[in-house]
Enzyme design. Structure first.
Site, mmCIF file in Angstrom:
data_model
loop_
_atom_site.group_PDB
_atom_site.id
_atom_site.type_symbol
_atom_site.label_atom_id
_atom_site.label_comp_id
_atom_site.label_asym_id
_atom_site.label_seq_id
_atom_site.Cartn_x
_atom_site.Cartn_y
_atom_site.Cartn_z
ATOM 1 N N GLY A 74 0.822 -1.201 0.000
ATOM 2 C CA GLY A 74 0.000 0.000 0.000
ATOM 3 C C GLY A 74 0.851 1.242 0.000
ATOM 4 N N GLU A 90 -0.718 1.215 -6.028
ATOM 5 C CA GLU A 90 0.350 0.898 -5.077
ATOM 6 C C GLU A 90 0.705 -0.594 -5.093
ATOM 7 O OE1 GLU A 90 2.407 2.524 -3.144
ATOM 8 O OE2 GLU A 90 1.653 4.555 -3.369
ATOM 9 N N GLU A 94 4.408 -1.942 -6.000
ATOM 10 C CA GLU A 94 5.198 -2.630 -4.974
ATOM 11 C C GLU A 94 5.352 -4.127 -5.188
ATOM 12 O OE1 GLU A 94 4.438 0.429 -1.260
ATOM 13 O OE2 GLU A 94 3.543 -1.569 -1.153
ATOM 14 N N ASP A 118 6.135 14.531 12.086
ATOM 15 C CA ASP A 118 4.985 13.658 12.280
ATOM 16 C C ASP A 118 3.888 14.045 11.301
ATOM 17 O OD1 ASP A 118 6.221 12.298 14.327
ATOM 18 O OD2 ASP A 118 5.312 13.506 15.904
ATOM 19 N N GLU A 144 11.179 -6.993 0.136
ATOM 20 C CA GLU A 144 10.858 -8.396 -0.050
ATOM 21 C C GLU A 144 9.350 -8.589 0.089
ATOM 22 O OE1 GLU A 144 12.022 -12.586 2.257
ATOM 23 O OE2 GLU A 144 12.378 -10.670 3.266
#
Length: 175
Positions: A74, A90, A94, A118, A144
């Site tokens: 994500g 995403e 990924e 933050d 991974e």
């Protein structure tokens, strides 16, 4: 507002004035030009993807924050995207997977530490289905990818607070 993103903004982004002051917990106001800047949460997505064996697709984080810990595929929603479009993009970036079905599950507010700041986020979680037999390949900021049987998914191995909470909720409902 310790470590609040608004602490970093000292000048009005519209007129450049130093008269840019805290208005409330999520905004600053410029008394020179009247502009009010609101710091709202960024939208983020994460996916629960199960294969036909009942294994969950997890990723190992390749970058900070929480480098080396487990994560779900994500990432952040881009301008002009829906949450569903973002999670499909995403996952493809990924893992290389093409998603055929997306179902919204729930959301969790979070604080994501990035570049010493933050960032408040609203993390949206989805159940996604990929084509059966599709090959998974770690890309982008993922070191991974692996399929884990649900009985081998341990919440404490996930590095981000909202992901841990979401995995806990998912496991309670699916184990």
């Amino acid at each position: 507002m310790k470590n609040h993103p608004l602490d970093l903004f000292h000048y009005c982004p519209k007129c450049g004035s130093e008269l840019f002051e805290i208005n409330n917990f999520k905004s600053k106001h410029c008394s020179n030009c009247g502009f009010t800047y609101y710091q709202n949460p960024s939208s983020s997505t994460a996916a629960f993807i199960l294969n036909s064996k009942g294994e969950l697709l997890v990723a190992r984080r390749g970058k900070e924050p929480a480098i080396g810990t487990l994560d779900l595929p994500g990432g952040f929603v881009d301008n002009g995207e829906s949450g569903e479009q973002a999670i499909i993009r995403e996952i493809k970036e990924e893992t290389g997977l093409d998603i055929k079905e997306v179902k919204y599950l729930f959301s969790i507010p979070n604080i994501y530490r990035y570049s010493g700041m933050d960032i408040h986020t609203l993390d949206m979680f989805y159940f996604c289905q990929a084509e059966e037999g599709a090959v998974v390949k770690a890309n982008d900021d993922v070191a991974e990818c692996m399929w884990l049987p649900l009985r081998e998914v341990y919440v404490e191995r996930f590095g981000l607070r909202s992901i841990r909470e979401a995995v806990h909720r998912f496991l309670q409902q699916n184990c």
